[in-house]
Design a protein around this motif. Structure first.
Motif, short mmCIF file in Angstrom:
data_model
loop_
_atom_site.label_atom_id
_atom_site.label_comp_id
_atom_site.label_asym_id
_atom_site.label_seq_id
_atom_site.Cartn_x
_atom_site.Cartn_y
_atom_site.Cartn_z
N ARG A 64 -12.94 10.84 6.00
CA ARG A 64 -13.89 10.45 7.04
C ARG A 64 -14.29 8.98 6.93
N VAL A 65 -14.50 8.53 5.72
CA VAL A 65 -14.89 7.13 5.53
C VAL A 65 -13.76 6.21 5.99
N GLU A 66 -12.51 6.57 5.64
CA GLU A 66 -11.37 5.76 6.05
C GLU A 66 -11.17 5.80 7.56
N ALA A 67 -11.52 6.93 8.18
CA ALA A 67 -11.44 7.02 9.63
C ALA A 67 -12.42 6.06 10.28
N ASP A 68 -13.64 5.99 9.73
CA ASP A 68 -14.63 5.04 10.25
C ASP A 68 -14.12 3.61 10.11
N ARG A 69 -13.51 3.32 9.00
CA ARG A 69 -13.05 1.96 8.76
C ARG A 69 -11.82 1.62 9.59
N LEU A 70 -11.00 2.64 9.90
CA LEU A 70 -9.88 2.40 10.79
C LEU A 70 -10.38 1.96 12.16
N ARG A 71 -11.49 2.57 12.59
CA ARG A 71 -12.08 2.15 13.86
C ARG A 71 -12.51 0.70 13.82
N GLU A 72 -13.07 0.27 12.72
CA GLU A 72 -13.51 -1.12 12.60
C GLU A 72 -12.30 -2.07 12.59
N VAL A 73 -11.23 -1.66 11.93
CA VAL A 73 -10.01 -2.48 11.94
C VAL A 73 -9.46 -2.57 13.36
N PHE A 74 -9.52 -1.45 14.09
CA PHE A 74 -9.03 -1.43 15.46
C PHE A 74 -9.85 -2.36 16.35
N VAL A 75 -11.16 -2.31 16.20
CA VAL A 75 -12.03 -3.20 16.99
C VAL A 75 -11.71 -4.66 16.67
N ARG A 76 -11.50 -4.94 15.40
CA ARG A 76 -11.13 -6.29 15.00
C ARG A 76 -9.80 -6.70 15.66
N THR A 77 -8.88 -5.75 15.76
CA THR A 77 -7.59 -6.02 16.40
C THR A 77 -7.78 -6.41 17.86
N LEU A 78 -8.62 -5.66 18.56
CA LEU A 78 -8.87 -5.96 19.97
C LEU A 78 -9.44 -7.35 20.15
N CYS A 81 0.84 -1.20 0.00
CA CYS A 81 0.00 0.00 0.00
C CYS A 81 0.88 1.25 0.00
N ALA A 82 0.42 2.24 -0.76
CA ALA A 82 1.19 3.47 -0.91
C ALA A 82 0.84 4.53 0.12
N SER A 83 -0.25 4.35 0.85
CA SER A 83 -0.67 5.36 1.83
C SER A 83 -1.47 4.68 2.93
N LEU A 84 -1.67 5.40 4.01
CA LEU A 84 -2.45 4.88 5.12
C LEU A 84 -3.89 4.63 4.69
N GLY A 85 -4.44 5.55 3.92
CA GLY A 85 -5.82 5.39 3.47
C GLY A 85 -6.00 4.14 2.63
N GLU A 86 -5.06 3.90 1.71
CA GLU A 86 -5.14 2.72 0.86
C GLU A 86 -5.02 1.46 1.71
N MET A 87 -4.17 1.48 2.71
CA MET A 87 -4.01 0.30 3.54
C MET A 87 -5.27 0.04 4.37
N ILE A 88 -5.90 1.10 4.84
CA ILE A 88 -7.15 0.93 5.60
C ILE A 88 -8.21 0.29 4.71
N ARG A 89 -8.31 0.75 3.47
CA ARG A 89 -9.30 0.16 2.56
C ARG A 89 -8.99 -1.31 2.30
N THR A 90 -7.70 -1.61 2.11
CA THR A 90 -7.31 -3.00 1.85
C THR A 90 -7.66 -3.89 3.03
N ALA A 91 -7.36 -3.41 4.25
CA ALA A 91 -7.66 -4.21 5.44
C ALA A 91 -9.16 -4.35 5.66
N HIS A 92 -9.89 -3.26 5.42
CA HIS A 92 -11.33 -3.29 5.67
C HIS A 92 -12.03 -4.23 4.71
N ASP A 93 -11.57 -4.30 3.47
CA ASP A 93 -12.20 -5.18 2.50
C ASP A 93 -12.04 -6.65 2.91
N ARG A 94 -11.02 -6.94 3.72
CA ARG A 94 -10.79 -8.32 4.14
C ARG A 94 -10.94 -8.45 5.66
#
Length: 857
Positions: free
Chosen positions: A150-164, A105-118
């Protein structure tokens, strides 16, 4: 809370999300203009662009961009609905497929989208990789790589919850990796501080991983600590090292219900493995304990033994050794065997592979613990001196190296010259912090390697370019102390700038007792007057609830400085005296501090009988004076003579010590001792008789004031001493005739009158006699209130009288009255003329001379 749940983080995130939505709706543009962003942006389907034809649906828009709508990820679809066909998106979608690995991934946003899709299929290894890459993006110097919407921020939260939710399923390797990643992210956002854009990535991550009052941070690392402790035996050396390092970076040491901490538990595991640890991992772990301030003496002791016994230094590189000794020094753990072995090993090495920071850490560690190793310091010094230049040395490395050599009294002239020349040649000192500058000038002065050009360059930087508000109180005090100690009196600008800055501060709460004492000591020593500075310091000290933090040296330096600068602050002297009296014992006071303290009170005219009594009792009870320099004793006896403090036990102790070891005492002490004894009425013939031969031996070495003090003291004692007062004495006076002060000439006049009364042939030559007589006549006489009352009563009963009558000797009678045709001299001796219940030396001498004069008439 016994185990981590996600409800707390979810609720905090919802509150942030609502606030974020409101702030985003009214956020200002970069140039100050306002913009409005609705919660459902109006994407004008059908809008034209230079590269696409008008479209009516998102699918059609996607086809024009070169990718299929059905195969697009949900995040890409959402982004298209909200933002439309942005050029950057067009290029990426048209040329490359979405990445499948976090590292691609080239950016944090792109990585968040990649992680959220999976999201549902993310493995612990994927989660650890995600946060590891996120840490890199957040520390990147390219802001665009960390930017998220904003959308990526929402999805970062979901990735974080998944991490926990997956913490419990992490294998040791992944657990140590994610712990380290989260620790680096926490350290990054904490270092940046608050105040950034609320919708910026760092503020979003701060709210997510740290939370209000660090509540989220504690919950996260509590769970990580719990999981790590339960599986610590499964960690290999590297993973255990990374895990400990992570908690150190996060500055968090979780305390369990049984009272033990995370670092305690890991230490237990470590001590059972010391026989197998590699040097690199062991040094990193000890570094982590020191950095986290996790005290564990047993671990450091056993680790040091293991390094020496297993000869691990042979397998260590320069950074390993540097980290190792730095850890011990930072933790305050002194291991003689380890430091000796490390020093001996380094001395045998080629220092070419060592980095400047390694040199800095090593010598700093030895100096901090006070471990001597001359060969090590010489080896490093010689290596640095042989380098072509010091361009690779950061300011902190240069500062620490000089500080270490000065602290260990390793005076390497070539090293100090090379560092000074390097700094002088720099275009500017903007990369040097206040602490660096203070350490450098302090080290130069401490070793006596003061370089005027270096001091001038540092002064110019501080006066013209530095913001003194960024200087700590300790840095300011060290700098003025160094410039005062250097003896160079050309740095008026620096002293004025620092003083003006301190005076303008609202308060001096950040200044410790040592900083305050060093500052006023520096100004007094340098002769730099600044009354407002002294007033501010005095007011601050007086307003303190107590002086319990003031050490003996602080008290001594402060009163010495105020007395030397002639700054009258009676309440300050009173408070300091009361503080010293409160000491159970004065054993913690060094001889110089005792001498300077009583000297300061006498010089300032701030007499404090209880203080003088306590100091006298302490000195009189000492077994010997081996720790006292002659100057210290000279100051003490002078102070007691000036203050008219009798202290017979003190003078008896000093008298005995002088007779036993008179060869060890300098002339100033002998002169001061005789003068003080006479001033306080200690004029027994034994004392002055036995001191005469001792004084004669050093006659040619006395200063002009010393000669005058000796002559005056023997006149008070009324003890003729041909052995001492002969042509040799007269010649010594003539050699220093131009050096006598007004007070010294007065003393010699009194001695010369006494010699005449003794019918001695030893007299001052006429020229010097005339000077002394004139000086004595110019003495200003001031009547006391008691004297005025006596004169008033004598006048009231009708007795004719004269006041302040000048006699042939040069003395003045307080009054001369005539009774029945006879003239009677009247002297009024109030409390000031007494030491205890006895007359002081000056009064004794005056009465003796007046009685002798009247008897001769």
């Amino acid at each position: 809370m016994s185990a981590l749940t996600t409800s707390h983080v979810r609720s905090h995130w919802r509150r942030w999300h609502r606030s974020f939505g409101r702030s985003a709706a009214t956020a200002g543009g970069r140039n100050g203009g306002s913009r409005t962003v609705s919660s459902a942006p109006d994407v004008r389907v059908g809008a034209s662009s230079p590269t696409t034809a008008p479209c009516r649906t998102e699918a059609a828009m996607a086809r024009n961009l070169g990718w299929r709508w059905r195969s697009a990820s949900s995040s890409d679809r959402e982004r298209l609905r909200i933002y439309g066909p942005q050029p950057a998106i067009q290029r990426r979608w048209a040329t490359t497929p979405p990445p499948t690995r976090m590292s691609d991934c080239a950016s944090l946003g792109e990585m968040i989208r990649t992680a959220h899709d999976r999201l549902e299929t993310l493995s612990p290894r994927n989660v650890a990789a995600f946060w590891t890459q996120a840490a890199k993006f957040l520390r990147s110097r390219s802001p665009g790589r960390a930017r998220i919407d904003r959308v990526e921020a929402d999805r970062l939260r979901e990735v974080f919850v998944r991490t926990l939710e997956t913490f419990g399923r992490f294998a040791p390797r992944d657990l140590s990796q994610i712990t380290l990643a989260l620790a680096k992210i926490v350290a990054t956002v904490e270092k940046r501080g608050t105040g950034g854009r609320r919708d910026g990535p760092h503020e979003i991550v701060r709210y997510l991983l740290i939370g209000k009052n660090s509540q989220n941070k504690r919950l996260i690392f509590k769970e990580l600590a719990t999981v790590s402790m339960s599986t610590r035996s499964e960690f290999d050396d590297r993973n255990l090292s990374n895990s400990v390092y992570a908690f150190s970076v996060a500055k968090y040491n979780h305390a369990f219900d049984d009272g033990s901490t995370y670092f305690d538990g890991i230490a237990t595991e470590l001590t059972s493995r010391l026989e197998a640890f590699e040097p690199r991992h062991l040094s990193n772990i000890l570094w982590a304990y020191a950095n986290a301030e996790a005290v564990h003496h047993e671990l450091f002791e056993e680790a040091g033994d293991a390094v020496v016994e297993r000869d691990l230094l042979r397998a260590s590189n320069s950074q390993d050794m540097s980290n190792l000794v730095w850890a011990y020094a930072t933790a305050g753990e002194r291991h003689e065997g380890l430091f000796k072995a490390t020093g001996d090993h380094i001395v045998q090495l080629n220092l070419g592979p060592f980095q400047p920071q390694a040199f800095s850490n090593i010598v700093w560690a030895y100096a901090t613990l006070g471990v001597t190793h001359p060969n090590l310091f010489k080896k490093i010094s010689d290596h640095i001196v042989r380098l072509d230049d010091l361009d690779a040395f950061a300011p902190q490395a240069l500062s620490n190296i000089l500080w270490a050599y000065a602290t260990m009294d390793e005076s390497r002239s070539e090293l100090f010259e090379k560092v000074a020349d390097h700094i002088i040649a720099l275009d500017n000192l903007t990369n040097f912090s206040p602490q660096h500058l203070s350490n450098i000038v302090w080290a130069q002065v401490t070793t006596g390697k003061t370089n005027p050009n270096l001091f001038s360059k540092v002064e110019e930087h501080i006066v013209r370019h530095a913001n003194l508000g960024s200087f700590s109180s300790q840095a300011l005090s060290n700098i003025v102390w160094a410039y005062a100690t250097s003896g160079d009196d050309t740095h008026f600008g620096l002293f004025k700038g620092v003083a003006d800055h301190i005076v303008q501060l609202s308060n001096l709460r950040t200044f410790g007792s040592q900083a305050l004492s060093n500052i006023v000591w520096a100004y007094a020593t340098a002769g730099e007057t600044h009354s407002k500075l002294f007033q501010k310091v005095a007011l601050h000290i007086v307003e303190l609830d107590s002086l319990r933090m003031f050490q003996p040296q602080d008290c001594s330096n402060i009163v010495w400085a105020f007395a030397t600068a002639r700054e009258k602050q009676a309440q300050l002297f009173e408070n300091v005296a009361d503080h010293i009296i409160g000491f159970e014992s004065l054993a913690s006071f060094k001889p110089q501090e005792l001498g300077n303290t009583v000297w300061a009170y006498s010089t300032a005219g701030e007499f404090h009988p209880k203080l003088f009594g306590k100091v006298a009792d302490h000195v009189a009870q000492l077994d010997c004076f081996q720790l006292f320099e002659p100057q210290h004793l000279a100051n003490i006896v002078w102070a007691y003579g000036k203050a008219k403090e009798p202290s017979p036990m003190l003078f008896k102790k000093l008298y005995d010590a002088t007779l036993k070891a008179h060869d060890e005492f300098k002339t100033q002490y002998i002169a001061n001792f005789l003068w003080a004894s006479a001033s306080n009425g200690h004029i027994g013939n034994d004392l002055f008789g036995e001191m005469a031969p001792i004084t004669k031996v050093h006659l040619s070495q006395f200063t002009s004031q010393g000669l005058a003090n000796i002559a005056w003291a023997y006149a008070v004692a009324d003890l003729p001493s041909p052995m001492l007062f002969n042509n040799d004495f007269i010649n010594a006076c003539l050699e220093k005739e131009t050096e006598f002060t007004f007070e010294a000439l007065r003393q010699l006049h009194q001695w010369n009158m006494w010699q005449e009364e003794c019918e001695s042939d030893v007299r001052l030559p006429p020229s010097l006699q005339s000077k002394c007589h004139d000086a004595f006549l110019l003495t200003i006489s001031q009547s006391s209130a008691l004297q005025d009352d006596v004169v008033l009563e004598l006048s009231a009963i009708g007795l004719p009288l004269e006041e302040e009558v000048l006699t042939k000797s040069g003395y003045r009678l307080d009054a001369l009255v005539e009774v029945n045709g006879n003239k009677i001299g009247v002297e009024v001796d109030g409390p000031y003329h007494f030491v205890g219940k006895s007359l002081d030396g000056s009064t004794i001498l005056k009465l003796d001379r007046l009685l002798a004069l009247m008897a001769s008439q």
